[in-house]
Design an enzyme around this catalytic site. Structure first.
Site, PDB file in Angstrom:
ATOM      1  N   ARG A 153       0.884  -1.181   0.000  1.00 54.28           N
ATOM      2  CA  ARG A 153       0.000   0.000   0.000  1.00 54.28           C
ATOM      3  C   ARG A 153       0.911   1.218   0.000  1.00 54.28           C
ATOM      4  O   ARG A 153       1.711   1.400   0.919  1.00 54.28           O
ATOM      5  CB  ARG A 153      -0.910   0.001   1.226  1.00 54.28           C
ATOM      6  CG  ARG A 153      -1.549   1.358   1.463  1.00 54.28           C
ATOM      7  CD  ARG A 153      -2.643   1.335   2.500  1.00 54.28           C
ATOM      8  NE  ARG A 153      -3.814   0.653   2.000  1.00 54.28           N
ATOM      9  CZ  ARG A 153      -5.034   0.777   2.527  1.00 54.28           C
ATOM     10  NH1 ARG A 153      -5.240   1.549   3.575  1.00 54.28           N
ATOM     11  NH2 ARG A 153      -6.060   0.139   2.014  1.00 54.28           N
ATOM     12  N   HIS A 173      -7.401   0.813  -6.309  1.00 57.03           N
ATOM     13  CA  HIS A 173      -7.618  -0.031  -5.121  1.00 57.03           C
ATOM     14  C   HIS A 173      -8.321  -1.323  -5.558  1.00 57.03           C
ATOM     15  O   HIS A 173      -9.482  -1.567  -5.216  1.00 57.03           O
ATOM     16  CB  HIS A 173      -8.471   0.739  -4.107  1.00 57.03           C
ATOM     17  CG  HIS A 173      -8.445   0.183  -2.722  1.00 57.03           C
ATOM     18  ND1 HIS A 173      -7.702  -0.928  -2.359  1.00 57.03           N
ATOM     19  CD2 HIS A 173      -9.075   0.589  -1.575  1.00 57.03           C
ATOM     20  CE1 HIS A 173      -7.883  -1.169  -1.071  1.00 57.03           C
ATOM     21  NE2 HIS A 173      -8.702  -0.276  -0.575  1.00 57.03           N
ATOM     22  N   GLN A 228     -10.170  -3.891  -3.078  1.00 50.83           N
ATOM     23  CA  GLN A 228     -11.452  -3.390  -2.576  1.00 50.83           C
ATOM     24  C   GLN A 228     -12.573  -3.716  -3.551  1.00 50.83           C
ATOM     25  O   GLN A 228     -13.674  -4.132  -3.157  1.00 50.83           O
ATOM     26  CB  GLN A 228     -11.371  -1.871  -2.370  1.00 50.83           C
ATOM     27  CG  GLN A 228     -12.668  -1.263  -1.877  1.00 50.83           C
ATOM     28  CD  GLN A 228     -13.014  -1.725  -0.475  1.00 50.83           C
ATOM     29  OE1 GLN A 228     -12.201  -1.640   0.419  1.00 50.83           O
ATOM     30  NE2 GLN A 228     -14.234  -2.227  -0.278  1.00 50.83           N
ATOM     31  N   ASP A 274     -17.188   7.387  -1.461  1.00 52.15           N
ATOM     32  CA  ASP A 274     -15.929   7.244  -0.724  1.00 52.15           C
ATOM     33  C   ASP A 274     -15.601   8.617  -0.136  1.00 52.15           C
ATOM     34  O   ASP A 274     -16.254   9.616  -0.474  1.00 52.15           O
ATOM     35  CB  ASP A 274     -14.824   6.755  -1.682  1.00 52.15           C
ATOM     36  CG  ASP A 274     -13.517   6.419  -0.954  1.00 52.15           C
ATOM     37  OD1 ASP A 274     -13.539   6.241   0.286  1.00 52.15           O
ATOM     38  OD2 ASP A 274     -12.464   6.359  -1.624  1.00 52.15           O
ATOM     39  N   CYS A 290     -16.274   1.727   0.915  1.00 51.05           N
ATOM     40  CA  CYS A 290     -15.117   0.891   1.256  1.00 51.05           C
ATOM     41  C   CYS A 290     -14.696   1.053   2.702  1.00 51.05           C
ATOM     42  O   CYS A 290     -14.046   0.173   3.252  1.00 51.05           O
ATOM     43  CB  CYS A 290     -13.959   1.201   0.315  1.00 51.05           C
ATOM     44  SG  CYS A 290     -13.252   2.848   0.536  1.00 51.05           S
ATOM     45  N   ARG A 319     -13.649  -8.358   2.079  1.00 52.84           N
ATOM     46  CA  ARG A 319     -12.218  -8.125   1.807  1.00 52.84           C
ATOM     47  C   ARG A 319     -11.443  -9.397   2.143  1.00 52.84           C
ATOM     48  O   ARG A 319     -10.532  -9.798   1.418  1.00 52.84           O
ATOM     49  CB  ARG A 319     -11.688  -6.959   2.658  1.00 52.84           C
ATOM     50  CG  ARG A 319     -12.229  -5.583   2.304  1.00 52.84           C
ATOM     51  CD  ARG A 319     -11.803  -5.135   0.931  1.00 52.84           C
ATOM     52  NE  ARG A 319     -10.348  -5.082   0.776  1.00 52.84           N
ATOM     53  CZ  ARG A 319      -9.558  -4.087   1.187  1.00 52.84           C
ATOM     54  NH1 ARG A 319     -10.074  -3.036   1.782  1.00 52.84           N
ATOM     55  NH2 ARG A 319      -8.247  -4.114   0.972  1.00 52.84           N
TER      56      ARG A 319
END
Ligand code: CP
Ligand code: NVA
Length: 313
Positions: free
Chosen positions: A111, A138, A141, A233, A273, A301
């Site tokens: 990440r 991402h 996700q 988001d 998310c 996830r």
């Protein structure tokens, strides 16, 4: 473990565009299978003796915990590697780090900020590299999101997703992921915060093969009208904290609240998310309401990433 005709052993997961629709379908199928096994205490330890290194330049709750628990449940081992504690944080190159880690590990999850760093790591590592979020994308996700939508709606193709808010990493991966599975997607974002044009082109390219429709608009009502799935988001992503105040003003008309969702289909589902900024991009009544599936989404996830790990490593 056999996965039908789909063989992803040794592949990287940097961007969903690199995966064929059948490959994404196979990941989602295995994710559902592994979820079932985990719920029923059926052993699925296919990664015994395998080790995943997890490099973090940014904070994380879900990604860190789900990858760590996922490796454990698959019989493997994971190492949390804070970038500050690695020589990478003191200037050792990504290329050299990739070569060295290849000698110890069976896979790397990273990440970070720059998407190009993940591409470079993948290029020089001889083991699979998994993108655990960059400023641009991402993908893990979105695999969990697709699994969640499939569970709730029984299909993906032909549904309408509305993404409302910042044209950010999550939006980008949703554009590509939706296009790959034939789900229509309408993104509503204010001018200056629209998704990256290169990503929109990749999504359109994928959509041409699956019949999905990709629309980028400014009006949130237009995007949400008749939507089966509504996603938002945070307005300021990690690294954009300094822009928080100005973004809060620009994005105010883009909040997901009762008025906006009244334009969606009556059985719409709401995804986020997480982490959420309640009262900003989403009102409490929505995230805590009957259409919200955010906790199942967070759980998935674990299952979606276990499928990725089991297939790649
Ligand atoms: N959604 C997500 O990636 O959460 P974390 O930042 O907690 O990992
Ligand atoms: N867009 C958000 C997602 C967090 C999981 C960020 O990059 O901070």
């Amino acid at each position: 473990m056999g996965f039908g005709k789909v063989d992803l052993r040794g592949r990287d997961l940097v961007c969903l565009h690199d995966f064929a629709p059948a490959e994404i379908a196979a990941i989602l199928e295995l994710a559902g299978d592994l979820k079932e096994k985990q719920k029923n205490n059926i052993s699925h330890a296919s990664l015994q003796g395998k080790t995943l290194g997890m490099i973090f330049y940014k904070s994380s709750t879900r990604t860190r915990v789900s990858f760590e628990v996922g490796m454990y449940q698959l019989g493997g081992y994971s190492l949390f590697l804070n970038s500050n504690d690695l020589q990478l944080g003191r200037g050792e190159t990504i290329q050299d780090t990739a070569r060295v880690l290849t000698r110890y590990l069976d896979g790397i999850m990273i990440r970070t900020f720059e998407h190009e760093e993940v591409e470079e790591l993948a290029r020089y590592a001889g083991i699979p590299v998994i993108n655990g979020l960059t400023d641009l994308q991402h993908p893990c996700q979105i695999l969990a999101d697709l699994q969640t939508i499939l569970e709730k709606k029984g299909r993906l193709k032909g549904l309408k997703m509305a993404y409302v808010g910042d044209g950010n990493n999550v939006c980008h991966s949703l554009l590509i992921g939706s296009a790959k599975v034939g789900m229509n997607i309408a993104v509503a974002a204010p001018d200056g915060y629209k998704p990256d044009e290169m990503i929109v082109r990749l999504a359109q390219d994928d959509a041409a093969g699956t019949g999905a429709q990709v629309d980028i608009v400014t009006d949130p009502v237009e995007a949400v009208t008749d939507a089966d799935v509504i996603v938002t988001d945070v307005w300021a992503s990690m690294g954009q904290e300094i822009e928080q105040a100005i973004r809060a003003r620009v994005f105010a008309p883009y909040q997901i609240n009762s008025t906006l969702v009244s334009h969606a289909r009556p059985d719409y589902i709401f995804l986020h998310c997480l982490p959420a900024h309640r009262g900003q991009e989403v009102a409490d009544e929505i995230i805590d309401g009957p259409h919200s599936v955010v906790w199942d989404e967070a759980e998935n996830r674990l299952h979606a990433q276990k499928a990725v790990l089991a297939m790649l490593l």
